[in-house]
Design a protein around this motif. Structure first.
Motif, short mmCIF file in Angstrom:
data_model
loop_
_atom_site.label_atom_id
_atom_site.label_comp_id
_atom_site.label_asym_id
_atom_site.label_seq_id
_atom_site.Cartn_x
_atom_site.Cartn_y
_atom_site.Cartn_z
N THR A 54 0.82 -1.20 0.00
CA THR A 54 0.00 0.00 0.00
C THR A 54 0.86 1.25 0.00
OG1 THR A 54 -1.80 1.18 1.14
CG2 THR A 54 -0.20 0.04 2.53
N SER A 55 0.32 2.28 -0.58
CA SER A 55 0.89 3.62 -0.44
C SER A 55 0.95 3.95 1.04
CB SER A 55 -0.02 4.62 -1.17
OG SER A 55 0.16 5.93 -0.71
N ASP A 56 1.94 4.74 1.42
CA ASP A 56 2.06 5.13 2.82
C ASP A 56 1.25 6.39 3.15
OD1 ASP A 56 3.66 6.93 1.42
OD2 ASP A 56 5.29 6.88 2.87
N LEU A 57 0.58 6.98 2.17
CA LEU A 57 -0.26 8.14 2.47
C LEU A 57 -1.44 7.69 3.33
CD1 LEU A 57 -0.17 9.96 -0.97
CD2 LEU A 57 0.98 10.64 1.14
N ARG A 58 -1.83 8.52 4.27
CA ARG A 58 -2.80 8.15 5.30
C ARG A 58 -4.08 7.53 4.74
NH1 ARG A 58 -3.01 5.54 9.14
NH2 ARG A 58 -5.07 5.44 9.98
N ARG A 59 -4.62 8.07 3.66
CA ARG A 59 -5.89 7.54 3.14
C ARG A 59 -5.77 6.12 2.66
NH1 ARG A 59 -3.66 11.50 -0.10
NH2 ARG A 59 -3.58 11.17 -2.35
N ALA A 60 -4.62 5.76 2.07
CA ALA A 60 -4.40 4.38 1.64
C ALA A 60 -4.10 3.49 2.84
CB ALA A 60 -3.26 4.31 0.63
N ALA A 61 -3.29 3.98 3.78
CA ALA A 61 -2.98 3.22 4.99
C ALA A 61 -4.25 2.93 5.80
CB ALA A 61 -1.95 3.97 5.83
N GLU A 62 -5.13 3.92 5.90
CA GLU A 62 -6.39 3.72 6.61
C GLU A 62 -7.25 2.68 5.91
OE1 GLU A 62 -10.05 6.51 8.37
OE2 GLU A 62 -8.52 7.42 7.10
N THR A 63 -7.26 2.70 4.58
CA THR A 63 -8.01 1.70 3.81
C THR A 63 -7.53 0.30 4.13
OG1 THR A 63 -8.43 3.26 2.00
CG2 THR A 63 -8.60 0.91 1.48
N VAL A 64 -6.20 0.10 4.06
CA VAL A 64 -5.65 -1.25 4.28
C VAL A 64 -5.82 -1.69 5.73
CG1 VAL A 64 -3.22 -0.70 4.79
CG2 VAL A 64 -3.77 -2.77 3.54
N GLU A 65 -5.73 -0.78 6.66
CA GLU A 65 -5.90 -1.14 8.07
C GLU A 65 -7.33 -1.62 8.34
OE1 GLU A 65 -4.51 2.45 9.91
OE2 GLU A 65 -2.44 2.00 9.33
N ILE A 66 -8.30 -0.96 7.74
CA ILE A 66 -9.70 -1.39 7.90
C ILE A 66 -9.92 -2.71 7.18
CG2 ILE A 66 -12.10 -0.86 7.29
CD1 ILE A 66 -11.34 2.14 7.75
N ALA A 67 -9.42 -2.82 5.96
CA ALA A 67 -9.68 -4.01 5.14
C ALA A 67 -8.93 -5.25 5.62
CB ALA A 67 -9.32 -3.71 3.68
N PHE A 68 -7.68 -5.09 6.05
CA PHE A 68 -6.84 -6.26 6.34
C PHE A 68 -6.29 -6.31 7.76
CE2 PHE A 68 -6.80 -5.76 1.75
CZ PHE A 68 -7.13 -7.05 1.35
N GLY A 69 -6.58 -5.31 8.57
CA GLY A 69 -6.11 -5.34 9.95
C GLY A 69 -6.66 -6.57 10.67
N GLY A 70 -5.83 -7.18 11.50
CA GLY A 70 -6.27 -8.36 12.23
C GLY A 70 -6.19 -9.65 11.45
N THR A 71 -5.66 -9.60 10.23
CA THR A 71 -5.46 -10.83 9.45
C THR A 71 -3.98 -11.19 9.50
OG1 THR A 71 -4.94 -9.80 7.31
CG2 THR A 71 -7.29 -10.08 7.84
N ASP A 72 -3.66 -12.37 8.99
CA ASP A 72 -2.27 -12.80 8.90
C ASP A 72 -1.61 -12.35 7.59
OD1 ASP A 72 -2.38 -14.07 11.36
OD2 ASP A 72 -3.04 -15.97 10.50
N ILE A 73 -2.33 -11.65 6.75
CA ILE A 73 -1.78 -11.19 5.48
C ILE A 73 -0.80 -10.05 5.76
CG2 ILE A 73 -2.30 -10.18 3.22
CD1 ILE A 73 -5.13 -11.46 3.49
N PRO A 74 0.46 -10.19 5.32
CA PRO A 74 1.42 -9.11 5.55
C PRO A 74 1.01 -7.83 4.82
CG PRO A 74 2.53 -11.07 4.71
CD PRO A 74 1.06 -11.33 4.64
N ILE A 75 1.17 -6.70 5.50
CA ILE A 75 0.89 -5.39 4.92
C ILE A 75 2.22 -4.65 4.83
CG2 ILE A 75 -0.28 -3.18 5.24
CD1 ILE A 75 -2.42 -4.76 6.86
N LEU A 76 2.58 -4.24 3.60
CA LEU A 76 3.85 -3.59 3.35
C LEU A 76 3.59 -2.19 2.79
CD1 LEU A 76 5.19 -6.81 1.76
CD2 LEU A 76 6.03 -5.87 3.90
N TYR A 77 4.11 -1.17 3.46
CA TYR A 77 3.90 0.22 3.07
C TYR A 77 5.04 0.65 2.15
CZ TYR A 77 0.57 0.03 6.86
OH TYR A 77 -0.48 -0.32 7.67
N ASP A 78 4.71 1.24 1.02
CA ASP A 78 5.74 1.64 0.05
C ASP A 78 5.40 3.01 -0.50
OD1 ASP A 78 7.45 1.86 -2.27
OD2 ASP A 78 7.70 -0.31 -2.19
N TRP A 79 6.28 3.97 -0.25
CA TRP A 79 6.04 5.34 -0.69
C TRP A 79 5.96 5.44 -2.21
CZ3 TRP A 79 9.08 8.49 -3.73
CH2 TRP A 79 10.32 7.98 -4.07
N ARG A 80 6.52 4.49 -2.93
CA ARG A 80 6.51 4.55 -4.40
C ARG A 80 5.11 4.36 -4.97
NH1 ARG A 80 11.19 0.29 -5.50
NH2 ARG A 80 9.97 -0.71 -3.84
#
Length: 179
Positions: A54-80
């Protein structure tokens, strides 16, 4: 081995609802956006995804945290995977940024970057994927620049062609195959 890529944009933001081109500003999901992110999680959690980038911008990070938080799927933040940096025009009315976007195809926005630079940044991230994720299914959560980077690398569209086209949002995302 090819990589299957699922791409979705960040969920709806307060700026989206107000017609603002957020650019590199953080942005916040709206109430509808938080519901959209939860729906994304319901659709994608059991979709065979090995990792979410995911993009590291807050709106994308918030999206991924809601969608995948609490799962075993790794979440990797990438400014690119960020949106194009509109520089001094981050936070401007979206209609203004859209109207003259071709002027910034190869020339940077004042204090920002060009669309070509943004797409090359995304392309650099994509070129790194095979080192760890070959033969797997991954998800990218980003912005319009992320979409354009995928279309440029995988489908061969030029930056100018991508900027000339009207973006059509797909509520269930896009699927790509990176060879």
């Amino acid at each position: 081995m090819p990589i299957e890529i699922v791409f979705e944009t960040h969920a709806l933001t307060e700026d989206n609802e107000r017609g603002i081109a957020t650019g590199w500003l953080p942005g916040r999901l709206s109430e509808q956006g938080r519901a959209n992110a939860a729906e994304m999680g319901r659709r994608r959690r059991d979709d065979g995804i090995a990792a979410v980038f995911t993009s590291d911008l807050r709106r994308a990070a918030e999206t991924v945290e809601i969608a995948f938080g609490g799962t075993d799927i790794p979440i990797l933040y990438d400014w690119r995977l960020r949106e194009c940096d509109f520089g001094a025009r981050n936070g401007s009315p979206g209609a203004e940024v859209k109207r003259d976007r071709l002027d910034f195809c190869d020339h940077p926005y004042p204090d920002g970057e060009s669309h070509s630079q943004a797409i090359e940044r995304v392309a650099g991230m994509l070129s790194d994927l095979p080192t760890r994720w070959a033969g797997q299914r991954v998800m990218l959560i980003g912005h319009l620049a992320t979409y354009r980077g995928l279309e440029h690398v995988i489908n061969g569209f030029t930056v100018r062609e991508l900027l000339e086209a009207d973006f059509q949002w797909h509520p269930e995302g896009w699927e790509y195959r990176l060879n």
